[in-house]
Design a protein around this motif. Structure first.
Motif, PDB file in Angstrom:
ATOM      1  N   TYR A  32      -3.652   1.332  -8.293  1.00  0.00           N
ATOM      2  CA  TYR A  32      -3.021   2.551  -7.766  1.00  0.00           C
ATOM      3  C   TYR A  32      -2.923   3.654  -8.818  1.00  0.00           C
ATOM      4  CZ  TYR A  32      -1.818  -0.218  -3.675  1.00  0.00           C
ATOM      5  OH  TYR A  32      -1.902  -0.996  -2.534  1.00  0.00           O
ATOM      6  N   GLU A  48       0.835  -1.204   0.000  1.00  0.00           N
ATOM      7  CA  GLU A  48       0.000   0.000   0.000  1.00  0.00           C
ATOM      8  C   GLU A  48       0.872   1.256   0.000  1.00  0.00           C
ATOM      9  OE1 GLU A  48      -3.660   2.029   0.017  1.00  0.00           O
ATOM     10  OE2 GLU A  48      -3.246  -0.098  -0.222  1.00  0.00           O
ATOM     11  N   GLY A  64      -6.550   2.944  -0.383  1.00  0.00           N
ATOM     12  CA  GLY A  64      -5.973   2.127   0.674  1.00  0.00           C
ATOM     13  C   GLY A  64      -6.104   2.777   2.030  1.00  0.00           C
ATOM     14  N   ARG A  92       0.984   3.915  -3.245  1.00  0.00           N
ATOM     15  CA  ARG A  92       0.565   5.300  -3.049  1.00  0.00           C
ATOM     16  C   ARG A  92       1.727   6.270  -3.251  1.00  0.00           C
ATOM     17  NH1 ARG A  92      -2.724   5.005   2.524  1.00  0.00           N
ATOM     18  NH2 ARG A  92      -2.750   7.275   2.236  1.00  0.00           N
TER      19      ARG A  92
END
Length: 616
Positions: free
Chosen positions: A562, A488, A613, A492
């Motif tokens: 993402y 995650e 997320g 990101r």
């Protein structure tokens, strides 16, 4: 209803005709697998290892006309799947030391001989009766020398009308059942009786039997290729047994072809020696091929899909079948033209000229990020970035053939279901269908991490009791949770770099670890590699002559989730262990800290992830 040409089937359950019809030699290292030597083939699940091994089976090679008859084969290959159910069962954990090694080796030998006998039975009509009887007699002698007994009901008279190979297979199968029953029943006994069965080994049964096979009329005088599939399913003591077999260098009679899912725990033998390449074995890493030879992988995958389309009677090229979003392509060309125009203007206003090569490079590096920023800035826009098109699907597959076939299969089924009564032939996968499947397929890749982080398994309890188990390590809840946080954080962060128009490197997909990780971080990274969330390669550090640093690449399958640019080469970021340790604890803090350190604008801290997320 038409058959789905992209259906993914278990290679163990399909026939030789299916293998011959659909297999394409994807990897440039494939010829090395045919050499008369021991070979380890490493690759994540879905990279095609089982298909690779099965393509070497005699029936497949004859169908593909690599040999016109059995006697002309350059080797005789037998596929032996090593299932967790056979060798990873809990009863094996109760035995340590010599007991585990001896009984485990015997079981492994029996599984191999069973598969060899079944293979030879399929060619029974091509082998002389004298040779088949000699094989049976040789097996009986070796089995009895190893301490085995043949039950009265297994007498040869009961196998009249069947081949001697079937008789040998039946003995092996019965012996496997008896050994398993002995192991399973031990906890119920008040005293431990002596093990009454055979203890066959590599050198005292398998190698002599292979020599007998080489002498058989109708078979080639070549080594037996024993193809052990998914050897990391073996408990560590049996991995040491297998390594001991490799160390004997008995390749004149038996060549071991061993595949692993990147979780083979040791290269040490039973006497603690390390087997070494190239003296004892050669090594191929299928997963690393993607990062080092993308064009080769793309070309071979194109061959695979083209072959499947032809077999399904579908005309047209793979690019026609998986079209790109034309409107998006049009906008990307316009953005590329803008970048070229900007450089032309800068050249006119400055003495420092930017060459044409650099301009072309910058259009490739910045066109997609610029489009993605346009989309991200249009809060009321319903448009999302499209990952459609064959080349994009190739990039998303991250070097895993199955990761192309799985979404393609879903797309095909969806088009069929949308047609009238599910009839007709599919000639194209529309862009909206591609994008819908891709987004769902990308997001669901993370679900196992969430699921495992909320479960406590029996294997995790075993860990707390100090039992050494590679499989328990792979299912430990805390590792899944930390890996989920790490993925995650990286996803990101890479999105944040993409949204930063001032960043020199906006297309980032990997990190280079500059120092040695602590054991916990190393376990999490290794788990990520084994499960396919990360790929590992070595990076030559510029600041240290001969120094190499591990590079961890995020699986491009996660790109749509993402909202990352997955096309072509992407840059890397340098990180330290404490950076990744922070990501394992708190993805948000990791992203904010790193973006601030890199000088990204504060607005990048909040990323536009649909159902984005969260920190665990």
């Amino acid at each position: 209803m038409s058959t789905n040409p992209f259906g993914v089937q278990n290679p163990e359950h399909v026939d030789a005709e299916y293998i011959a019809r659909n297999f394409v030699e994807v990897w440039t290292d494939f010829p090395r697998l045919k050499e008369h030597s021991n070979t380890f083939v490493h690759g994540a699940r879905g990279t095609g290892k089982s298909m690779l091994l099965r393509s070497l089976e005699p029936r497949v090679m004859i169908i593909k006309q690599e040999a016109s008859q059995l006697k002309e084969l350059p080797f005789l290959a037998v596929h032996v799947p090593l299932r967790t159910a056979d060798f990873g069962a809990p009863e094996f954990d109760r035995y340590k030391g010599y007991t585990a090694n001896a009984i485990g080796e015997h079981l492994l030998v029996m599984h191999i001989v069973l598969r060899v006998a079944q293979l030879l039975s399929n060619f029974n009509t091509e082998i002389s009766e004298t040779s088949t009887l000699a094989f049976r007699d040789r097996f009986e002698v070796l089995f009895k020398i190893a301490g085995g007994t043949i039950a009265q009901e297994m007498a040869t008279s009961n196998f009249e009308g069947t081949s001697p190979f079937d008789y040998v297979a039946a003995i092996c199968e019965r012996d496997i059942f008896e050994v398993r029953q002995y192991l399973v029943r031990q906890p119920f006994r008040t005293t431990e009786p002596d093990y009454p069965g055979a203890l066959a080994g590599f050198l005292d049964l398998l190698v002599p039997l292979a020599r007998e096979i080489k002498k058989m009329e109708g078979l080639p005088n070549v080594p037996l290729f024993v193809m052990l599939d998914d050897a990391d399913n073996l408990p560590i003591p049996l991995q040491r047994v297998l390594n001991s077999w490799v160390s004997t260098r008995s390749t004149g009679d038996i060549c071991l072809k061993v595949t692993t899912q990147l979780a083979y725990a040791t290269m040490r033998t039973l006497d603690n020696r390390i087997i070494e390449s190239p003296h004892d074995y050669s090594e191929v890493n299928l997963t690393a091929v993607y990062t080092s030879a993308l064009d080769t992988y793309s070309g071979r995958l194109r061959e695979i899909i083209a072959k499947r389309l032809i077999n399904a009677g579908i005309e047209g090229t793979v690019d026609d079948f998986f079209p790109v979003d034309l409107e998006q392509e049009k906008r990307l060309k316009a953005i590329s033209a803008e970048i070229i125009k900007e450089h032309a203007k800068a050249n006119a206003e400055s003495d420092a000229q930017v060459g044409a090569t650099r301009v072309r490079d910058e259009t490739r590096r910045y066109a997609v990020p610029r489009l993605m920023r346009e989309i991200a800035g249009s809060s009321k826009s319903s448009h999302t970035f499209s990952y459609s098109g064959f080349r994009s699907l190739v990039d998303l597959s991250s070097g895993v053939v199955r990761w192309f076939l799985e979404p393609a299969s879903r797309m095909y089924d969806q088009v069929i279901s949308q047609s009238a009564e599910g009839k007709g032939k599919v000639t194209v996968i529309p862009v909206p269908v591609q994008d819908a499947v891709i987004r769902e397929w990308s997001a669901e890749f993370l679900e196992p991490l969430t699921r495992h982080s909320s479960e406590i398994s029996d294997t995790q309890k075993d860990l707390s009791e100090g039992i050494e188990s590679l499989h328990a390590d792979g299912h430990e809840t805390v590792l899944y949770e930390k890996l989920g946080n790490l993925i995650e954080g990286l996803g990101r962060l890479f999105r944040g770099k993409l949204l930063d128009e001032n960043a020199r490197e906006q297309r980032v997909f990997s990190v280079i670890l500059r120092d040695r990780p602590k054991p916990e971080l190393e376990r999490v990274l290794n788990l990520g590699v084994r499960l396919g969330y990360l790929q590992r390669s070595d990076y030559a550090a510029k600041e240290a002559l001969g120094g190499r640093r591990p590079r961890f690449i995020l699986a491009r399958r996660l790109g749509p989730h993402y909202k990352l640019d997955i096309s072509g080469y992407a840059a890397h970021l340098s990180v330290m262990s404490n950076d990744l340790e922070l990501a394992m604890r708190s993805p948000s803090d990791f992203v904010k800290t790193r973006l601030k350190q890199d000088g990204s604008a504060a607005k990048q801290f909040t990323l536009d992830l649909d159902g984005g997320g969260h920190d665990n």
